[in-house]
Write an enzyme that holds these catalytic residues in place. Sequence first.
Site, PDB file in Angstrom:
ATOM      1  N   HIS A 118      -7.174  10.169 -35.131  1.00  0.00           N
ATOM      2  CA  HIS A 118      -7.697   9.246 -36.129  1.00  0.00           C
ATOM      3  C   HIS A 118      -8.941   8.554 -35.576  1.00  0.00           C
ATOM      4  CE1 HIS A 118      -7.320   6.769 -39.726  1.00  0.00           C
ATOM      5  NE2 HIS A 118      -7.680   5.731 -38.980  1.00  0.00           N
ATOM      6  N   CYS A 130     -11.684   5.639 -42.628  1.00  0.00           N
ATOM      7  CA  CYS A 130     -10.366   5.002 -42.516  1.00  0.00           C
ATOM      8  C   CYS A 130     -10.010   4.351 -43.861  1.00  0.00           C
ATOM      9  CB  CYS A 130     -10.386   4.021 -41.342  1.00  0.00           C
ATOM     10  SG  CYS A 130      -8.777   3.343 -40.882  1.00  0.00           S
ATOM     11  N   ASP A 144      -3.882  13.209 -35.958  1.00  0.00           N
ATOM     12  CA  ASP A 144      -3.881  11.843 -36.496  1.00  0.00           C
ATOM     13  C   ASP A 144      -2.452  11.443 -36.855  1.00  0.00           C
ATOM     14  OD1 ASP A 144      -4.143   9.493 -37.956  1.00  0.00           O
ATOM     15  OD2 ASP A 144      -5.900  10.183 -39.069  1.00  0.00           O
TER      16      ASP A 144
END
Length: 222
Positions: free
Chosen positions: A188, A116, A161
């Site tokens: 995600h 991330c 995502d």
Amino acid sequence: MSEWMSLETPSGRIRGWLATPHVPPRGALVVVQEIFGVNAHIRSVCTTFAEHGYVAMAPAFFDHFEHDVQLRYDPEGVARGRELVEKLGFERALEDVKAAAAQLQEYGKVGVVGYCWGGTVAYLANTRLSLPAVSYYGARTVPFLDEQLDAPMMFHFGENDPSIPQTDVELHRQRHPEADIHVYPAGHGFNCDQRDDFHRPSAELALERTLGLFRRALRPAY
């Protein structure tokens, strides 16, 4: 074996979570967290890499501001995590990564893997610190795509995502055709079993590919 250790950085002393293998290490990895701190998930990631023969350290970046930040995967955790990474900034994060890599050199060559927010940090560790790197769903990388890769690089993305549209993935392909870029049938955070978007088949395949890159990039010269 896993434990907290001390890490001296240009901005002061922080901690790092260190996992060591039970066999002679094949190299070392700096594990860069999501926005949620060095939580149970990131510590388990370090354990997984140690099980595959790597010394893995996750710097506790937020120690610069407060001790033992471990945020939940909920709106409040997201808001607090975003506030903390904005306060930290990429430059200081990279200073911490550089300090961690220097400390890990005794175990062999060093790579970086990030998730991330940490995925973007991992990318910048490649372009600015010349470290082999793997980026998992780094949603903040696009503004930096004109920077040149200086080591082997791999990207993992989820095709569902919402924070990384496929047009952004294509930009990665266009700007860095030399990188390994993989897209999975997932959303995600698919590597994190604490997230709703966790997708075990994608996580397992991404880990296999990640380990392949580090086996090649961190192999001793002799």
